[in-house]
Design a protein around this motif. Structure first.
Motif, PDB file in Angstrom:
ATOM      1  N   ASN A   1     -10.951  12.165   9.483  1.00 34.40           N
ATOM      2  CA  ASN A   1     -11.435  13.305   8.693  1.00 34.40           C
ATOM      3  C   ASN A   1     -10.290  13.992   7.956  1.00 34.40           C
ATOM      4  N   ARG A   2      -9.119  14.082   8.584  1.00 38.26           N
ATOM      5  CA  ARG A   2      -7.949  14.673   7.908  1.00 38.26           C
ATOM      6  C   ARG A   2      -7.548  13.849   6.691  1.00 38.26           C
ATOM      7  N   VAL A   3      -7.540  12.539   6.850  1.00 42.07           N
ATOM      8  CA  VAL A   3      -7.193  11.661   5.722  1.00 42.07           C
ATOM      9  C   VAL A   3      -8.229  11.808   4.613  1.00 42.07           C
ATOM     10  N   LYS A   4      -9.494  11.940   4.990  1.00 39.11           N
ATOM     11  CA  LYS A   4     -10.554  12.124   3.992  1.00 39.11           C
ATOM     12  C   LYS A   4     -10.353  13.439   3.226  1.00 39.11           C
ATOM     13  N   GLU A   5      -9.974  14.508   3.933  1.00 42.54           N
ATOM     14  CA  GLU A   5      -9.705  15.784   3.275  1.00 42.54           C
ATOM     15  C   GLU A   5      -8.565  15.656   2.266  1.00 42.54           C
ATOM     16  N   ILE A   6      -7.521  14.952   2.653  1.00 38.70           N
ATOM     17  CA  ILE A   6      -6.383  14.751   1.747  1.00 38.70           C
ATOM     18  C   ILE A   6      -6.818  13.966   0.522  1.00 38.70           C
ATOM     19  N   THR A   7      -7.611  12.924   0.732  1.00 39.29           N
ATOM     20  CA  THR A   7      -8.105  12.111  -0.378  1.00 39.29           C
ATOM     21  C   THR A   7      -8.986  12.938  -1.302  1.00 39.29           C
ATOM     22  N   ASP A   8      -9.852  13.777  -0.711  1.00 43.52           N
ATOM     23  CA  ASP A   8     -10.735  14.616  -1.524  1.00 43.52           C
ATOM     24  C   ASP A   8      -9.940  15.634  -2.333  1.00 43.52           C
ATOM     25  N   LYS A   9      -8.855  16.178  -1.758  1.00 42.58           N
ATOM     26  CA  LYS A   9      -8.022  17.129  -2.498  1.00 42.58           C
ATOM     27  C   LYS A   9      -7.374  16.461  -3.703  1.00 42.58           C
ATOM     28  N   LYS A  10      -6.966  15.196  -3.542  1.00 45.28           N
ATOM     29  CA  LYS A  10      -6.363  14.483  -4.663  1.00 45.28           C
ATOM     30  C   LYS A  10      -7.371  14.231  -5.775  1.00 45.28           C
ATOM     31  N   LYS A  11      -8.632  14.006  -5.391  1.00 36.09           N
ATOM     32  CA  LYS A  11      -9.678  13.725  -6.375  1.00 36.09           C
ATOM     33  C   LYS A  11     -10.192  14.993  -7.052  1.00 36.09           C
ATOM     34  N   ALA A  12      -9.973  16.141  -6.434  1.00 37.56           N
ATOM     35  CA  ALA A  12     -10.500  17.395  -6.972  1.00 37.56           C
ATOM     36  C   ALA A  12      -9.876  17.687  -8.343  1.00 37.56           C
TER      37      ALA A  12
ATOM     38  N   LEU B   1      -5.841   3.584  10.824  1.00 34.19           N
ATOM     39  CA  LEU B   1      -6.942   4.292  11.479  1.00 34.19           C
ATOM     40  C   LEU B   1      -8.174   3.411  11.632  1.00 34.19           C
ATOM     41  N   VAL B   2      -8.495   2.666  10.589  1.00 30.25           N
ATOM     42  CA  VAL B   2      -9.660   1.775  10.672  1.00 30.25           C
ATOM     43  C   VAL B   2      -9.425   0.695  11.720  1.00 30.25           C
TER      44      VAL B   2
ATOM     45  N   LEU C   1       0.817  -1.203   0.000  1.00 27.73           N
ATOM     46  CA  LEU C   1       0.000   0.000   0.000  1.00 27.73           C
ATOM     47  C   LEU C   1       0.855   1.260   0.000  1.00 27.73           C
ATOM     48  N   ASP C   2       0.296   2.335  -0.562  1.00 29.65           N
ATOM     49  CA  ASP C   2       0.984   3.626  -0.488  1.00 29.65           C
ATOM     50  C   ASP C   2       0.759   4.213   0.908  1.00 29.65           C
ATOM     51  N   PRO C   3       1.497   5.252   1.284  1.00 27.91           N
ATOM     52  CA  PRO C   3       1.404   5.781   2.653  1.00 27.91           C
ATOM     53  C   PRO C   3      -0.015   6.213   3.061  1.00 27.91           C
ATOM     54  N   LEU C   4      -0.770   6.776   2.142  1.00 30.36           N
ATOM     55  CA  LEU C   4      -2.122   7.199   2.480  1.00 30.36           C
ATOM     56  C   LEU C   4      -3.013   5.995   2.789  1.00 30.36           C
ATOM     57  N   GLU C   5      -2.874   4.947   1.991  1.00 28.04           N
ATOM     58  CA  GLU C   5      -3.640   3.720   2.245  1.00 28.04           C
ATOM     59  C   GLU C   5      -3.196   3.059   3.545  1.00 28.04           C
ATOM     60  N   GLN C   6      -1.901   3.123   3.853  1.00 26.62           N
ATOM     61  CA  GLN C   6      -1.406   2.587   5.125  1.00 26.62           C
ATOM     62  C   GLN C   6      -2.044   3.315   6.296  1.00 26.62           C
TER      63      GLN C   6
END
Length: 141
Positions: A95-106, A57-58, A47-52
């Protein structure tokens, strides 16, 4: 549930809730067995660092949620236990990880295309001489 025998030790009204709870516990057990069958290092290497971060967290949220349920079954109010603050802390990081993920998808802005679009969409007045020249060419019949 029709084939199951109802135990007389508890009210009949909660039988469906208890059966659903038992099924949920079985599903959690199966997921944990699947997750534990692969070593953590082996899983994280793929996995990449974000997925890790998401996996960590989960995992932390799940364990703390299970501890919350354990406290409730033991008669301890989990809202007054430090596990509540831990769950909130983990939720903030999720929520921070979700924000980062959303920024990548934007979508990314193509500044050149945007400026051409705006420039061509703006109204430009015609020169005064151009309208007089156009009217002179027209004949009055």
């Amino acid at each position: 549930m029709a084939g199951e025998e109802i135990n007389e030790d508890y009210p009949v009204e909660i039988h469906e809730y208890l059966s659903a709870f038992e099924n949920s516990i079985g599903a959690v057990d199966e997921m944990l067995k699947t997750m534990m069958s692969v070593s953590r290092n082996e899983l994280l290497q793929k996995l990449d660092p974000l997925e890790q971060a998401k996996v960590d967290l989960v995992s932390a949220y799940t364990l703390n949620s299970m501890f919350w349920v354990y406290l409730a079954t033991q008669g301890v109010n989990p809202k007054e236990h430090p596990v509540k603050q831990e769950l909130e802390r983990i939720r903030i990081y999720m929520n921070r990880v979700k924000e980062i993920t959303d920024k990548k998808k934007a979508g990314k802005l193509d500044r050149g295309a945007a400026s051409r679009f705006v420039k061509n969409a703006l109204w430009e007045p015609k020169p005064r001489n151009a309208s007089k020249v156009a009217n002179k060419g027209k004949s009055k019949s």
